[in-house]
Motif scaffolding. Structure first.
Motif, PDB file in Angstrom:
ATOM      1  N   HIS A   1     -49.009 104.656  17.827  1.00  0.00           N
ATOM      2  CA  HIS A   1     -48.424 103.840  16.759  1.00  0.00           C
ATOM      3  C   HIS A   1     -49.059 104.125  15.395  1.00  0.00           C
ATOM      4  O   HIS A   1     -48.429 103.937  14.373  1.00  0.00           O
ATOM      5  N   ASP A   2     -50.314 104.571  15.379  1.00  0.00           N
ATOM      6  CA  ASP A   2     -50.993 104.856  14.108  1.00  0.00           C
ATOM      7  C   ASP A   2     -51.293 106.346  13.943  1.00  0.00           C
ATOM      8  O   ASP A   2     -52.113 106.721  13.098  1.00  0.00           O
ATOM      9  N   LEU A   3     -50.658 107.172  14.738  1.00  0.00           N
ATOM     10  CA  LEU A   3     -50.970 108.610  14.709  1.00  0.00           C
ATOM     11  C   LEU A   3     -50.864 109.201  13.294  1.00  0.00           C
ATOM     12  O   LEU A   3     -51.622 110.110  12.936  1.00  0.00           O
ATOM     13  N   GLY A   4     -49.952 108.657  12.496  1.00  0.00           N
ATOM     14  CA  GLY A   4     -49.775 109.158  11.124  1.00  0.00           C
ATOM     15  C   GLY A   4     -51.038 109.043  10.288  1.00  0.00           C
ATOM     16  O   GLY A   4     -51.180 109.713   9.262  1.00  0.00           O
TER      17      GLY A   4
ATOM     18  N   ILE B   1     -45.538 105.606  10.495  1.00  0.00           N
ATOM     19  CA  ILE B   1     -44.745 105.788  11.703  1.00  0.00           C
ATOM     20  C   ILE B   1     -43.882 107.063  11.623  1.00  0.00           C
ATOM     21  O   ILE B   1     -43.741 107.796  12.603  1.00  0.00           O
ATOM     22  N   ASP B   2     -43.329 107.336  10.442  1.00  0.00           N
ATOM     23  CA  ASP B   2     -42.559 108.589  10.281  1.00  0.00           C
ATOM     24  C   ASP B   2     -43.461 109.794  10.535  1.00  0.00           C
ATOM     25  O   ASP B   2     -43.077 110.772  11.173  1.00  0.00           O
TER      26      ASP B   2
ATOM     27  N   ALA C   1     -46.127 109.858  12.359  1.00  0.00           N
ATOM     28  CA  ALA C   1     -46.459 109.920  13.792  1.00  0.00           C
ATOM     29  C   ALA C   1     -45.363 110.686  14.531  1.00  0.00           C
ATOM     30  O   ALA C   1     -45.650 111.584  15.340  1.00  0.00           O
ATOM     31  N   ILE C   2     -44.120 110.350  14.239  1.00  0.00           N
ATOM     32  CA  ILE C   2     -42.994 110.999  14.934  1.00  0.00           C
ATOM     33  C   ILE C   2     -42.909 112.483  14.541  1.00  0.00           C
ATOM     34  O   ILE C   2     -42.681 113.349  15.379  1.00  0.00           O
ATOM     35  N   PHE C   3     -43.183 112.745  13.266  1.00  0.00           N
ATOM     36  CA  PHE C   3     -43.186 114.137  12.786  1.00  0.00           C
ATOM     37  C   PHE C   3     -44.251 114.957  13.529  1.00  0.00           C
ATOM     38  O   PHE C   3     -43.995 116.071  14.000  1.00  0.00           O
ATOM     39  N   LEU C   4     -45.450 114.389  13.672  1.00  0.00           N
ATOM     40  CA  LEU C   4     -46.541 115.130  14.336  1.00  0.00           C
ATOM     41  C   LEU C   4     -46.240 115.375  15.815  1.00  0.00           C
ATOM     42  O   LEU C   4     -46.463 116.472  16.320  1.00  0.00           O
ATOM     43  N   LEU C   5     -45.726 114.352  16.489  1.00  0.00           N
ATOM     44  CA  LEU C   5     -45.389 114.526  17.912  1.00  0.00           C
ATOM     45  C   LEU C   5     -44.361 115.644  18.054  1.00  0.00           C
ATOM     46  O   LEU C   5     -44.423 116.471  18.964  1.00  0.00           O
ATOM     47  N   ASN C   6     -43.437 115.670  17.098  1.00  0.00           N
ATOM     48  CA  ASN C   6     -42.399 116.702  17.099  1.00  0.00           C
ATOM     49  C   ASN C   6     -42.984 118.114  16.944  1.00  0.00           C
ATOM     50  O   ASN C   6     -42.489 119.072  17.552  1.00  0.00           O
ATOM     51  N   GLN C   7     -44.047 118.237  16.149  1.00  0.00           N
ATOM     52  CA  GLN C   7     -44.682 119.547  15.944  1.00  0.00           C
ATOM     53  C   GLN C   7     -45.228 120.138  17.238  1.00  0.00           C
ATOM     54  O   GLN C   7     -45.393 121.342  17.371  1.00  0.00           O
ATOM     55  N   PHE C   8     -45.537 119.252  18.197  1.00  0.00           N
ATOM     56  CA  PHE C   8     -46.105 119.723  19.462  1.00  0.00           C
ATOM     57  C   PHE C   8     -45.088 119.644  20.603  1.00  0.00           C
ATOM     58  O   PHE C   8     -45.445 119.780  21.772  1.00  0.00           O
ATOM     59  N   GLY C   9     -43.838 119.428  20.243  1.00  0.00           N
ATOM     60  CA  GLY C   9     -42.766 119.412  21.241  1.00  0.00           C
ATOM     61  C   GLY C   9     -42.889 118.262  22.233  1.00  0.00           C
ATOM     62  O   GLY C   9     -42.471 118.390  23.393  1.00  0.00           O
TER      63      GLY C   9
ATOM     64  N   TYR D   1     -39.748 105.142  21.861  1.00  0.00           N
ATOM     65  CA  TYR D   1     -39.377 105.244  20.444  1.00  0.00           C
ATOM     66  C   TYR D   1     -39.253 103.852  19.825  1.00  0.00           C
ATOM     67  O   TYR D   1     -39.805 103.588  18.747  1.00  0.00           O
ATOM     68  N   VAL D   2     -38.560 102.959  20.528  1.00  0.00           N
ATOM     69  CA  VAL D   2     -38.346 101.601  20.001  1.00  0.00           C
ATOM     70  C   VAL D   2     -39.701 100.890  19.818  1.00  0.00           C
ATOM     71  O   VAL D   2     -39.971 100.271  18.785  1.00  0.00           O
ATOM     72  N   GLY D   3     -40.578 101.027  20.815  1.00  0.00           N
ATOM     73  CA  GLY D   3     -41.889 100.377  20.742  1.00  0.00           C
ATOM     74  C   GLY D   3     -42.733 100.920  19.603  1.00  0.00           C
ATOM     75  O   GLY D   3     -43.284 100.163  18.791  1.00  0.00           O
ATOM     76  N   LEU D   4     -42.801 102.221  19.531  1.00  0.00           N
ATOM     77  CA  LEU D   4     -43.588 102.908  18.494  1.00  0.00           C
ATOM     78  C   LEU D   4     -43.068 102.557  17.096  1.00  0.00           C
ATOM     79  O   LEU D   4     -43.820 102.204  16.196  1.00  0.00           O
ATOM     80  N   ARG D   5     -41.753 102.631  16.976  1.00  0.00           N
ATOM     81  CA  ARG D   5     -41.090 102.413  15.686  1.00  0.00           C
ATOM     82  C   ARG D   5     -41.285 100.987  15.164  1.00  0.00           C
ATOM     83  O   ARG D   5     -41.352 100.769  13.954  1.00  0.00           O
ATOM     84  N   LEU D   6     -41.409 100.013  16.099  1.00  0.00           N
ATOM     85  CA  LEU D   6     -41.429  98.611  15.689  1.00  0.00           C
ATOM     86  C   LEU D   6     -42.789  97.925  15.847  1.00  0.00           C
ATOM     87  O   LEU D   6     -42.880  96.699  15.714  1.00  0.00           O
TER      88      LEU D   6
END
Ligand code: FE2
Length: 261
Positions: free
Chosen positions: A105-108, A146-147, A149-157, A165-170
């Motif tokens: 949730h705070d990966l960003g 949060i954006d 966080a999702i961007f970074l996860l995406n970089q690693f596939g 997604y719903v939990g992380l996003r909210l």
């Protein structure tokens, strides 16, 4: 302010890596466990020393605070899920989904692929008077935490399920303006179809408030210690003593103020 020893920072890091190994399966999807371990290995040097916030009165604004906060939120989320379940709530998500969302949730706050999100505040005045221990890194492109966080996860596939997604996003609840349409809806079809978001928001909120309390108690203890030293100085200067006694007392006070605590 709280300070972690290098051993504590290392211990927290090992706990985080073990949590990944124990929680995530190699099967789902495309060996997500290995992809997560790759990402954590990539960020290890930066992530294990990152703070969880920039100001001392926020939460865990100290070196190693990020990992400590994440472990705390995961722990609170698992406990709260059990409490909700015991009280009759429908739990339609797995522990793996809950832990994945809590963990990221705070990966960003780790920054982008190359640069840290928080950089040390150089100004002593701002550190002392405004409690600004870290600043946002001005070299980063602005994104919400949060954006990013999702961007970074995406970089690693690294894929995620819909509930993750719903939990992380909210997780930020209504502290994030953009979450309003998810949490407040007058259309029954749009209501949240899982309690994962409420549980994660409570877990983050609970952990953050407890971390604040921890900081506050530390500040109060420090204030009592300083006040005690001031009282001792006052006593010393008003006492009628021989010069030898005063000289010894000065040494004792010096040790009390500047020696090892
Ligand atoms: Fe958080």
């Amino acid at each position: 302010m709280k300070e972690l020893t290098p051993e504590q920072i290392h211990e927290n890091w090992v706990k985080l890596i073990n949590l990944i190994k124990d929680t995530f399966s190699e099967e789902y999807p495309d060996n997500r466990r290995e992809k997560l371990l790759n990402m954590y290995q990539y960020f290890e040097d930066r992530m294990c020393v990152a703070p969880a916030s920039g100001r001392e009165h926020f939460h865990y604004a100290h070196v190693g605070g990020y990992v400590e906060h994440v472990l705390h939120v995961v722990d609170c989320a698992v406990q709260l899920k059990e409490l909700w379940e015991k009280n009759g709530a429908t739990i339609n998500f797995t522990d793996e989904e809950l832990i994945f969302a809590a963990m990221h949730h705070d990966l960003g706050k780790v920054g982008d692929m190359d640069k840290d999100y928080y950089v040390p505040q150089e100004s002593e005045w701002h550190r002392k008077n405004r409690g600004e221990i870290f600043n946002h890194n001005s070299e980063l492109q602005y994104m919400t935490v949060i954006d990013r966080a999702i961007f970074l996860l995406n970089q690693f596939g690294i894929k995620m399920t819909e509930w993750e997604y719903v939990g992380l996003r909210l997780t930020d609840g209504l502290y994030e303006e953009a979450n309003k349409s998810y949490y407040i809806s007058y259309n029954k079809d749009w209501a949240l179809k899982s309690n994962i978001a409420y549980i994660l928001h409570q877990a983050d909120s609970m952990a953050t408030h407890i971390e604040y309390d921890e900081w506050k108690r530390g500040e109060e203890e420090e204030e009592v210690r300083v006040q005690g030293n001031v009282e001792n100085i006052k006593k010393a200067v008003t006492m009628e003593e021989t010069s030898d006694q005063l000289s010894q007392k000065s040494k004792d006070l010096f040790n009390e103020l500047f020696g090892d605590k």
